[in-house]
Design an enzyme around this catalytic site. Structure first.
Site, mmCIF file in Angstrom:
data_model
loop_
_atom_site.group_PDB
_atom_site.id
_atom_site.type_symbol
_atom_site.label_atom_id
_atom_site.label_comp_id
_atom_site.label_asym_id
_atom_site.label_seq_id
_atom_site.Cartn_x
_atom_site.Cartn_y
_atom_site.Cartn_z
ATOM 1 N N ARG A 94 1.042 -1.280 -0.010
ATOM 2 C CA ARG A 94 0.160 -0.404 -0.250
ATOM 3 C C ARG A 94 1.200 1.103 0.267
ATOM 4 N NH1 ARG A 94 -5.394 0.308 0.246
ATOM 5 N NH2 ARG A 94 -4.953 -2.391 0.797
ATOM 6 N N LEU A 96 2.242 4.824 0.993
ATOM 7 C CA LEU A 96 1.521 5.741 2.676
ATOM 8 C C LEU A 96 1.552 6.707 2.396
ATOM 9 C CD1 LEU A 96 5.100 3.873 4.084
ATOM 10 C CD2 LEU A 96 2.680 3.396 5.460
ATOM 11 N N ASN A 110 12.680 0.608 3.305
ATOM 12 C CA ASN A 110 11.124 -0.499 1.695
ATOM 13 C C ASN A 110 12.482 -1.053 0.889
ATOM 14 O OD1 ASN A 110 9.457 -1.602 0.422
ATOM 15 N ND2 ASN A 110 9.558 -0.312 -1.015
ATOM 16 N N HIS A 112 12.345 -3.438 -1.994
ATOM 17 C CA HIS A 112 12.036 -3.766 -3.549
ATOM 18 C C HIS A 112 12.112 -4.911 -4.628
ATOM 19 C CE1 HIS A 112 8.819 -2.174 -6.871
ATOM 20 N NE2 HIS A 112 10.609 -2.805 -7.584
ATOM 21 N N ASP A 144 10.807 8.124 0.134
ATOM 22 C CA ASP A 144 10.656 9.537 0.431
ATOM 23 C C ASP A 144 8.719 9.761 0.013
ATOM 24 O OD1 ASP A 144 10.229 9.327 -2.308
ATOM 25 O OD2 ASP A 144 11.824 10.269 -2.437
HETATM 26 C C1 GRF Z 1 9.653 -9.061 -1.273
HETATM 27 O O1 GRF Z 1 10.315 -8.953 -2.783
HETATM 28 C C2 GRF Z 1 9.403 -7.334 -1.821
HETATM 29 O O2 GRF Z 1 10.187 -6.459 -2.568
HETATM 30 C C3 GRF Z 1 7.895 -7.096 -2.450
HETATM 31 O O3 GRF Z 1 7.262 -8.417 -2.056
HETATM 32 C C4 GRF Z 1 7.805 -8.950 -1.995
HETATM 33 C C5 GRF Z 1 7.099 -9.383 0.221
HETATM 34 O O4 GRF Z 1 7.478 -10.638 0.646
HETATM 35 N N1 GRF Z 1 7.675 -5.513 -2.338
HETATM 36 P P1 GRF Z 1 6.941 -11.504 1.939
HETATM 37 O O5 GRF Z 1 5.742 -11.040 2.090
HETATM 38 O O6 GRF Z 1 7.972 -11.068 2.398
HETATM 39 O O7 GRF Z 1 7.401 -12.673 1.613
#
Ligand code: GRF
Length: 267
Positions: A94, A96, A110, A112, A144
């Protein structure tokens, strides 16, 4: 325990990244503990993981609020009540709002699943495959007010293999995320990251645990395909002050002794 830093984690799903964080924090030398796991989804398996580890949980559902601003306000209140030194987004799906981001400046981390700025958004692995890249990876960054945009803390490459589908590639990317995320969260929790524009710089060890855990493995070199020029081997991990092989207290390469850069490379 004296001066153990506090980490709040937001999850929406499976929570394997959360698990990597809790596993790392189980070592007393980590210097930080997960004090709250909050989710926007009551059924998120990450909440189960938190309960199993004896960590407090909270659910803040968007549908319980009249608009995004009200949800943002409520989530900010729940997380702030845990008095976190760092907030970690571990698969929190989501966006923020500004209220939340401003409440924890330069303290939200975060992860990614791409090498930002490539493939921002919710389908980074699928998009990388569709584009046909040979190398993708993961980025751990500060948050950010723009999506998948804040200063980069750590990145690691992952080679795309013939026959990869979204699940297989994402699995290998997650493996790297689980290595980088706990290290990055720890640095922010211990106040060892200084933000200078788009660059995040690592402050040398101060009070608190003396070492930053070294990555267990160097990022894999990308295998050289036959018909494509061999991709450059990714540089080995930058040495972190106090870590094995690194000069305690920094000062590497004539830089100011009070800081070490961690940007632009792998941890
Ligand atoms: C990760 O690859 C993260 O980068 C992405 O969602 C996945 C989360 O996996 N945003 P989990 O829920 O921690 O297993």
């Amino acid at each position: 325990m004296a001066d153990v830093r506090r980490v709040a984690v937001l999850v929406s799903g499976h929570g394997s990244s959360l698990q990597s964080l809790m596993d790392a924090a189980a070592d007393p030398s980590y210097g930080a503990e997960v004090v709250l796991v909050a989710s926007d989804r009551p059924g998120a398996y990450g909440l189960e993981r938190a309960r199993a580890a004896g960590v407090e949980t909270a659910v803040v559902r968007p549908t319980d609020f009249p608009d995004r601003a009200a949800f943002d306000e409520a989530l900010t209140g729940v997380v702030a009540a845990a008095r976190p030194d760092v907030v970690c987004l571990a698969g929190f799906m989501r966006i923020l709002g500004p209220r939340f981001v401003r409440a924890f400046p330069d303290r939200i981390v975060n992860t990614h699943p791409s090498l930002l700025p490539a493939f921002r958004g919710a389908h980074a692995v699928r998009d990388a495959l569709a584009y046909g890249v040979r190398v993708t990876g993961c980025t751990v960054h500060l948050v950010d007010e723009e999506v998948d945009h804040g200063p980069v803390l750590m990145q690691a490459p992952v080679a795309v293999e013939d026959g990869d589908d979204e699940a297989s590639l994402h699995e290998r990317i997650k493996h790297e995320e689980h290595r980088l995320l706990p290290a990055a969260v720890r640095l922010v929790a211990l106040g060892r990251v200084r933000v200078d524009g788009r660059r995040a710089r690592l402050l040398a060890a101060g009070p608190g645990p003396a070492t930053v855990p070294a990555p267990t493995t160097a990022p894999a070199a990308v295998p050289a395909p036959t018909a494509v020029p061999a991709p450059a081997t990714v540089p080995g991990p930058a040495t972190v002050p106090g870590s094995p092989g690194g000069p305690a207290g920094g000062g590497r390469h004539g830089r100011a002794p009070d800081r070490e850069p961690i940007d632009g490379g792998t941890p």
